[in-house]
Design a protein around this motif. Structure first.
Motif, short mmCIF file in Angstrom:
data_model
loop_
_atom_site.label_atom_id
_atom_site.label_comp_id
_atom_site.label_asym_id
_atom_site.label_seq_id
_atom_site.Cartn_x
_atom_site.Cartn_y
_atom_site.Cartn_z
N PRO A 10 0.80 -1.22 0.00
CA PRO A 10 0.00 0.00 0.00
C PRO A 10 0.83 1.28 0.00
N ARG A 11 2.09 1.17 0.43
CA ARG A 11 2.97 2.34 0.45
C ARG A 11 3.97 2.26 -0.69
N ASP A 29 8.25 5.30 4.80
CA ASP A 29 7.58 5.38 6.09
C ASP A 29 7.34 6.83 6.47
N GLY A 30 6.80 7.61 5.54
CA GLY A 30 6.45 9.00 5.81
C GLY A 30 7.66 9.87 6.09
N PRO A 31 7.49 10.90 6.92
CA PRO A 31 8.57 11.85 7.17
C PRO A 31 9.77 11.24 7.89
N ARG A 32 9.60 10.05 8.44
CA ARG A 32 10.72 9.41 9.13
C ARG A 32 11.68 8.71 8.17
N ARG A 52 17.37 2.18 8.73
CA ARG A 52 16.41 3.22 8.37
C ARG A 52 17.13 4.26 7.53
N ALA A 53 16.53 4.65 6.42
CA ALA A 53 17.23 5.48 5.45
C ALA A 53 16.35 6.59 4.89
N ALA A 54 16.96 7.75 4.70
CA ALA A 54 16.31 8.83 3.98
C ALA A 54 16.36 8.57 2.48
N GLY A 55 17.37 7.84 2.03
CA GLY A 55 17.50 7.50 0.62
C GLY A 55 18.67 6.57 0.41
N ALA A 69 18.03 7.95 8.08
CA ALA A 69 16.72 8.60 8.15
C ALA A 69 16.83 9.95 8.86
N SER A 70 15.94 10.87 8.46
CA SER A 70 15.87 12.22 9.03
C SER A 70 17.12 13.03 8.73
#
Length: 211
Positions: A10-11, A29-32, A52-55, A69-70
């Motif tokens: 779904p995402r 996972d949204g803004p996180r 966890r990664a921003a990109g 992430a972030s």
């Protein structure tokens, strides 16, 4: 041909690459930020979370480089081993990292940094985009590729050739025009190849040039 991978999600989801350890993906996972993980290609089940990664900047069959992430700019990039899941920070370099490519033997990683937009108020003196090559057998911040700079919000796209040279598609304007250069680690200069760019496309660690 046969369907090798199918998943209802779904995402949004990035399929980074197929590896000997499974499919490397990044789920959002949204803004996180999102989660970089390995999945079974048939069931879609995740069996190893990498981080966890921003990109994701780039990956090969054994390693992946991602921004935590972030994180927006001035971040220590993370290099993770796909086999063990272990990770470490790469030496910090100024600017906005956008793309990474591993050499064929996995020893070196080339990272392209985008130039700063004109309205960026950062005090960082390095405003042009550039490319740095990090040798994992050494502990320094890497070697700057000479004679390669890019303008605001653009970065050179690195690709390693089988003989160990680094090929770079270097944009020279916002329309997609540019040049292609070759560089061997340690060399004082680049070699400009007889290829004129009228447009190019960048993927993770890959570049295709059109003359």
């Amino acid at each position: 041909g046969a369907v090798l991978w199918r998943r209802a999600e779904p995402r949004p989801l990035d399929l980074v690459r197929d590896t000997p350890y499974g499919l490397l993906v990044r789920t959002f996972d949204g803004p996180r930020g999102g989660v970089v993980q390995l999945e079974d290609p048939r069931s879609g089940a995740a069996y190893r979370v990498i981080g966890r990664a921003a990109g994701v900047l780039g990956a090969d069959d054994r390693q992946v480089v991602f921004a935590p992430a972030s994180c927006a700019t001035e971040c220590d990039l993370v290099l993770a081993d796909l086999d063990t899941g272990s990770s470490r920070f790469l030496p910090e370099n100024p600017g906005s990292p956008t793309v990474a490519a591993f050499s064929r033997d996995g020893r070196r990683v080339a990272i392209g940094y985008a130039g700063m937009p004109p309205d960026d108020r950062s005090a960082e003196p390095q405003r042009d985009g550039y490319v740095v090559v990090i040798d994992q057998h050494r502990s320094d911040a890497g070697q700057l590729v000479p004679e390669v700079t890019t303008g605001p919000a653009s970065a050179a796209l690195p690709v390693w050739s089988p003989d160990g040279q680094l090929l770079l598609a270097v944009p020279t304007d916002r329309s997609g025009s540019g040049r292609v250069v070759a560089w061997r680690p340690g060399a004082p200069r680049v070699t400009i190849l007889p290829v004129g760019l009228t447009g190019f496309y960048g993927l993770l660690g890959q570049a295709a040039a059109l003359s």
